[in-house]
Write a protein that holds these residues in place. Structure first.
Motif, PDB file in Angstrom:
ATOM      1  N   SER A 101       0.803  -1.221   0.000  1.00 27.85           N
ATOM      2  CA  SER A 101       0.000   0.000   0.000  1.00 27.85           C
ATOM      3  C   SER A 101       0.840   1.277   0.000  1.00 27.85           C
ATOM      4  O   SER A 101       0.296   2.386  -0.066  1.00 27.85           O
ATOM      5  CB  SER A 101      -0.932   0.013   1.211  1.00 27.85           C
ATOM      6  OG  SER A 101      -0.177  -0.073   2.414  1.00 27.85           O
ATOM      7  N   SER A 102       2.157   1.151   0.068  1.00 29.19           N
ATOM      8  CA  SER A 102       3.046   2.319   0.088  1.00 29.19           C
ATOM      9  C   SER A 102       2.983   3.085  -1.234  1.00 29.19           C
ATOM     10  O   SER A 102       2.750   2.505  -2.297  1.00 29.19           O
ATOM     11  CB  SER A 102       4.488   1.864   0.347  1.00 29.19           C
ATOM     12  OG  SER A 102       5.391   2.928   0.157  1.00 29.19           O
ATOM     13  N   ALA A 142       7.317  -6.275  10.646  1.00 34.18           N
ATOM     14  CA  ALA A 142       7.387  -4.830  10.860  1.00 34.18           C
ATOM     15  C   ALA A 142       6.992  -4.060   9.602  1.00 34.18           C
ATOM     16  O   ALA A 142       6.332  -3.011   9.679  1.00 34.18           O
ATOM     17  CB  ALA A 142       8.800  -4.443  11.297  1.00 34.18           C
ATOM     18  N   LEU A 143       7.402  -4.569   8.439  1.00 34.01           N
ATOM     19  CA  LEU A 143       6.982  -3.949   7.176  1.00 34.01           C
ATOM     20  C   LEU A 143       5.462  -3.996   7.037  1.00 34.01           C
ATOM     21  O   LEU A 143       4.820  -2.993   6.688  1.00 34.01           O
ATOM     22  CB  LEU A 143       7.629  -4.675   5.996  1.00 34.01           C
ATOM     23  CG  LEU A 143       8.999  -4.217   5.512  1.00 34.01           C
ATOM     24  CD1 LEU A 143       9.502  -5.158   4.423  1.00 34.01           C
ATOM     25  CD2 LEU A 143       8.963  -2.785   5.003  1.00 34.01           C
ATOM     26  N   ASP A 181       9.785   1.930   7.041  1.00 36.22           N
ATOM     27  CA  ASP A 181       9.459   2.385   5.687  1.00 36.22           C
ATOM     28  C   ASP A 181       9.900   1.407   4.613  1.00 36.22           C
ATOM     29  O   ASP A 181       9.238   1.271   3.583  1.00 36.22           O
ATOM     30  CB  ASP A 181      10.122   3.745   5.434  1.00 36.22           C
ATOM     31  CG  ASP A 181       9.601   4.815   6.377  1.00 36.22           C
ATOM     32  OD1 ASP A 181       8.388   5.089   6.329  1.00 36.22           O
ATOM     33  OD2 ASP A 181      10.395   5.356   7.173  1.00 36.22           O
ATOM     34  N   PHE A 182      11.032   0.753   4.825  1.00 29.56           N
ATOM     35  CA  PHE A 182      11.540  -0.204   3.846  1.00 29.56           C
ATOM     36  C   PHE A 182      12.507  -1.154   4.531  1.00 29.56           C
ATOM     37  O   PHE A 182      12.904  -0.943   5.686  1.00 29.56           O
ATOM     38  CB  PHE A 182      12.232   0.505   2.671  1.00 29.56           C
ATOM     39  CG  PHE A 182      13.590   1.073   3.002  1.00 29.56           C
ATOM     40  CD1 PHE A 182      14.749   0.349   2.742  1.00 29.56           C
ATOM     41  CD2 PHE A 182      13.722   2.341   3.577  1.00 29.56           C
ATOM     42  CE1 PHE A 182      16.005   0.855   3.037  1.00 29.56           C
ATOM     43  CE2 PHE A 182      14.968   2.866   3.872  1.00 29.56           C
ATOM     44  CZ  PHE A 182      16.114   2.128   3.605  1.00 29.56           C
ATOM     45  N   ALA A 183      12.901  -2.175   3.802  1.00 33.02           N
ATOM     46  CA  ALA A 183      13.895  -3.117   4.334  1.00 33.02           C
ATOM     47  C   ALA A 183      14.555  -3.861   3.194  1.00 33.02           C
ATOM     48  O   ALA A 183      13.978  -4.027   2.114  1.00 33.02           O
ATOM     49  CB  ALA A 183      13.245  -4.095   5.302  1.00 33.02           C
ATOM     50  N   LEU A 184      15.769  -4.285   3.448  1.00 33.01           N
ATOM     51  CA  LEU A 184      16.467  -5.228   2.572  1.00 33.01           C
ATOM     52  C   LEU A 184      16.365  -6.586   3.252  1.00 33.01           C
ATOM     53  O   LEU A 184      16.935  -6.796   4.322  1.00 33.01           O
ATOM     54  CB  LEU A 184      17.935  -4.834   2.394  1.00 33.01           C
ATOM     55  CG  LEU A 184      18.237  -3.450   1.820  1.00 33.01           C
ATOM     56  CD1 LEU A 184      19.744  -3.251   1.713  1.00 33.01           C
ATOM     57  CD2 LEU A 184      17.593  -3.269   0.468  1.00 33.01           C
ATOM     58  N   ARG A 229       4.972 -12.597  -3.468  1.00 33.00           N
ATOM     59  CA  ARG A 229       4.103 -13.367  -4.366  1.00 33.00           C
ATOM     60  C   ARG A 229       2.641 -13.258  -3.942  1.00 33.00           C
ATOM     61  O   ARG A 229       1.739 -13.309  -4.779  1.00 33.00           O
ATOM     62  CB  ARG A 229       4.547 -14.829  -4.383  1.00 33.00           C
ATOM     63  CG  ARG A 229       5.847 -15.055  -5.145  1.00 33.00           C
ATOM     64  CD  ARG A 229       6.379 -16.456  -4.939  1.00 33.00           C
ATOM     65  NE  ARG A 229       7.533 -16.741  -5.788  1.00 33.00           N
ATOM     66  CZ  ARG A 229       8.409 -17.708  -5.581  1.00 33.00           C
ATOM     67  NH1 ARG A 229       8.280 -18.495  -4.515  1.00 33.00           N
ATOM     68  NH2 ARG A 229       9.426 -17.901  -6.401  1.00 33.00           N
ATOM     69  N   GLY A 230       2.426 -13.092  -2.641  1.00 33.45           N
ATOM     70  CA  GLY A 230       1.057 -12.978  -2.143  1.00 33.45           C
ATOM     71  C   GLY A 230       0.471 -11.584  -2.246  1.00 33.45           C
ATOM     72  O   GLY A 230      -0.710 -11.392  -1.953  1.00 33.45           O
ATOM     73  N   GLY A 231       1.289 -10.607  -2.643  1.00 32.30           N
ATOM     74  CA  GLY A 231       0.785  -9.256  -2.842  1.00 32.30           C
ATOM     75  C   GLY A 231       0.764  -8.374  -1.613  1.00 32.30           C
ATOM     76  O   GLY A 231       0.320  -7.229  -1.675  1.00 32.30           O
ATOM     77  N   GLN A 232       1.281  -8.850  -0.477  1.00 32.87           N
ATOM     78  CA  GLN A 232       1.301  -8.010   0.726  1.00 32.87           C
ATOM     79  C   GLN A 232       2.443  -7.005   0.708  1.00 32.87           C
ATOM     80  O   GLN A 232       2.353  -5.936   1.296  1.00 32.87           O
ATOM     81  CB  GLN A 232       1.402  -8.865   1.997  1.00 32.87           C
ATOM     82  CG  GLN A 232       0.222  -9.789   2.229  1.00 32.87           C
ATOM     83  CD  GLN A 232       0.528 -11.205   1.797  1.00 32.87           C
ATOM     84  OE1 GLN A 232       1.383 -11.438   0.939  1.00 32.87           O
ATOM     85  NE2 GLN A 232      -0.179 -12.152   2.376  1.00 32.87           N
ATOM     86  N   LEU A 233       3.550  -7.376   0.057  1.00 33.78           N
ATOM     87  CA  LEU A 233       4.715  -6.507  -0.023  1.00 33.78           C
ATOM     88  C   LEU A 233       5.070  -6.267  -1.489  1.00 33.78           C
ATOM     89  O   LEU A 233       4.751  -7.085  -2.360  1.00 33.78           O
ATOM     90  CB  LEU A 233       5.909  -7.121   0.711  1.00 33.78           C
ATOM     91  CG  LEU A 233       5.744  -7.326   2.224  1.00 33.78           C
ATOM     92  CD1 LEU A 233       6.968  -8.006   2.803  1.00 33.78           C
ATOM     93  CD2 LEU A 233       5.486  -6.005   2.940  1.00 33.78           C
ATOM     94  N   ARG A 234       5.751  -5.155  -1.746  1.00 35.61           N
ATOM     95  CA  ARG A 234       6.141  -4.807  -3.114  1.00 35.61           C
ATOM     96  C   ARG A 234       7.665  -4.852  -3.229  1.00 35.61           C
ATOM     97  O   ARG A 234       8.382  -4.278  -2.398  1.00 35.61           O
ATOM     98  CB  ARG A 234       5.640  -3.407  -3.476  1.00 35.61           C
ATOM     99  CG  ARG A 234       6.072  -2.938  -4.871  1.00 35.61           C
ATOM    100  CD  ARG A 234       5.597  -1.514  -5.165  1.00 35.61           C
ATOM    101  NE  ARG A 234       4.143  -1.454  -5.110  1.00 35.61           N
ATOM    102  CZ  ARG A 234       3.465  -0.556  -4.413  1.00 35.61           C
ATOM    103  NH1 ARG A 234       4.110   0.352  -3.688  1.00 35.61           N
ATOM    104  NH2 ARG A 234       2.142  -0.557  -4.425  1.00 35.61           N
ATOM    105  N   ALA A 235       8.150  -5.529  -4.251  1.00 36.44           N
ATOM    106  CA  ALA A 235       9.591  -5.576  -4.536  1.00 36.44           C
ATOM    107  C   ALA A 235       9.962  -4.374  -5.393  1.00 36.44           C
ATOM    108  O   ALA A 235       9.416  -4.193  -6.490  1.00 36.44           O
ATOM    109  CB  ALA A 235       9.925  -6.873  -5.256  1.00 36.44           C
ATOM    110  N   ILE A 236      10.884  -3.563  -4.894  1.00 34.86           N
ATOM    111  CA  ILE A 236      11.335  -2.382  -5.629  1.00 34.86           C
ATOM    112  C   ILE A 236      12.579  -2.697  -6.454  1.00 34.86           C
ATOM    113  O   ILE A 236      12.699  -2.293  -7.612  1.00 34.86           O
ATOM    114  CB  ILE A 236      11.648  -1.218  -4.663  1.00 34.86           C
ATOM    115  CG1 ILE A 236      10.409  -0.875  -3.829  1.00 34.86           C
ATOM    116  CG2 ILE A 236      12.154   0.008  -5.419  1.00 34.86           C
ATOM    117  CD1 ILE A 236       9.226  -0.407  -4.639  1.00 34.86           C
TER     118      ILE A 236
END
Length: 320
Positions: free
Chosen positions: A132-133, A190-191, A197-200, A211-218
């Motif tokens: 959602s970011s 935490a994400l 705000d972000f993480a590696l 893959r599940g759509g909860q997080l976005r790969a930048i």
């Protein structure tokens, strides 16, 4: 003259015994020591390779977990083992190139105390945000950081990830505060909870949420795109040339292990990694199959250690 004769007879006998031992290797079960608890990426990789080595070499390869001290307990145990090929180390880069950069005093020398066998798997990190970011690109992240008085909050699950995040911030010019967590699963949580705000995070830990759509790969932090996420560019592609960092796992033997045994293991590992069923299984887990010569693994270590030492010093991560 007799002393000279006995010297050469003894040397010949020693060489013959070594050659015979190498030729019959393995003649009994082999231990593969892992420095982390069962279930992690390094452990999963070790068990997959143990299956392949056992199938191909005809003896049990038994994975033994010795967690603790950022992997140093396992590394030290293998260092002290007999150099006969029956105790091997599944050594991650965190133990072999990151720890030497951070800790001034270690009970092992990753170069002098071990014989490299082969790179096994490469585990890049993924620069990730919550789905959602408003951040959709690296440029968006940089702009958000510049527009914030306090900078951005980034999560890190271990010292090696703190080092990676510091390197990333230096290359991209992002001002960030690193929040430390107990592990990658806590960083992912935490994400999702908007605590950072972000993480590696390494691919093995974060792929399910992407893959599940909860997080976005930048972006991917490796030197090339990750096979399982071909549409996600590298950080270097997005405007940070020269930045490339990923974690890897490799196979080592104690220093003094016969070259013939090392070569046999290297050949077997590389052959296993070329099998489609093995490589596809690793990719599903977020691990890029590699396979390399012992020389190539040694070159990777020689290249990374000085870079990480400087980065650790710059980030005030060096510990006594």
């Amino acid at each position: 003259m007799k002393r000279f004769f006995y010297y050469w007879v003894t040397l010949f006998a020693l060489c013959t015994c070594t050659a015979m031992a190498a030729e019959s290797y393995p003649a009994r079960p082999v231990r593969m020591i892992v420095g982390f608890a069962p279930g992690g990426g390094n452990d999963i990789l070790a068990r997959l390779m143990a299956e392949q080595l056992q199938r191909r070499l005809g003896q049990p390869f038994i994975v033994e977990n010795r967690p603790g001290a950022s992997g140093a307990i396992a590394v030290t145990a293998v260092k002290r083992a007999e150099p006969d090929g029956y105790t091997l180390l599944v050594g991650p880069s965190s133990s072999m190139t990151v720890n030497p950069a951070i800790y001034q005093k270690l009970d092992y020398d990753p170069v002098a105390d071990f014989k490299p066998i082969s790179l096994v798997g490469d585990i890049p990190m993924i620069l990730s945000v919550k789905a959602s970011s408003q951040v959709r690109t690296l440029s968006d992240l940089v702009a958000q950081a510049k527009g914030s008085e306090k900078g951005l909050f980034a999560g890190a699950g271990a010292t090696s990830f703190q080092l990676a995040t510091g390197l990333f911030a230096n290359h991209t010019g992002i001002r960030t505060e690193i929040v430390n967590y107990k592990g990658n699963s806590s960083v992912v949580a935490a994400l999702l909870a908007n605590e950072i705000d972000f993480a590696l995070v390494d691919t093995a830990a974060i792929l399910p949420q992407i893959r599940g759509g909860q997080l976005r790969a930048i972006a991917v932090t490796g030197s090339k795109r990750f096979s399982s996420l071909p549409d996600v560019p590298t950080v270097a592609e997005l405007g940070a040339p020269g930045f490339a960092m990923s974690f890897w796992s490799s196979l080592y033997a104690p220093a003094g292990t016969p070259d013939a045994i090392v070569q046999s293991l290297q050949t077997t590992v590389s052959a296993a990694l070329r099998e489609p069923e093995v490589s596809s299984r690793l990719l599903e887990l977020g691990i890029e199959p590699v396979g390399s010569t012992a020389k190539e693994l040694a070159q990777v270590m020689a290249r990374e250690i000085p870079v990480y030492k400087k980065a650790a010093k710059d980030a005030n991560l060096v510990q006594p």
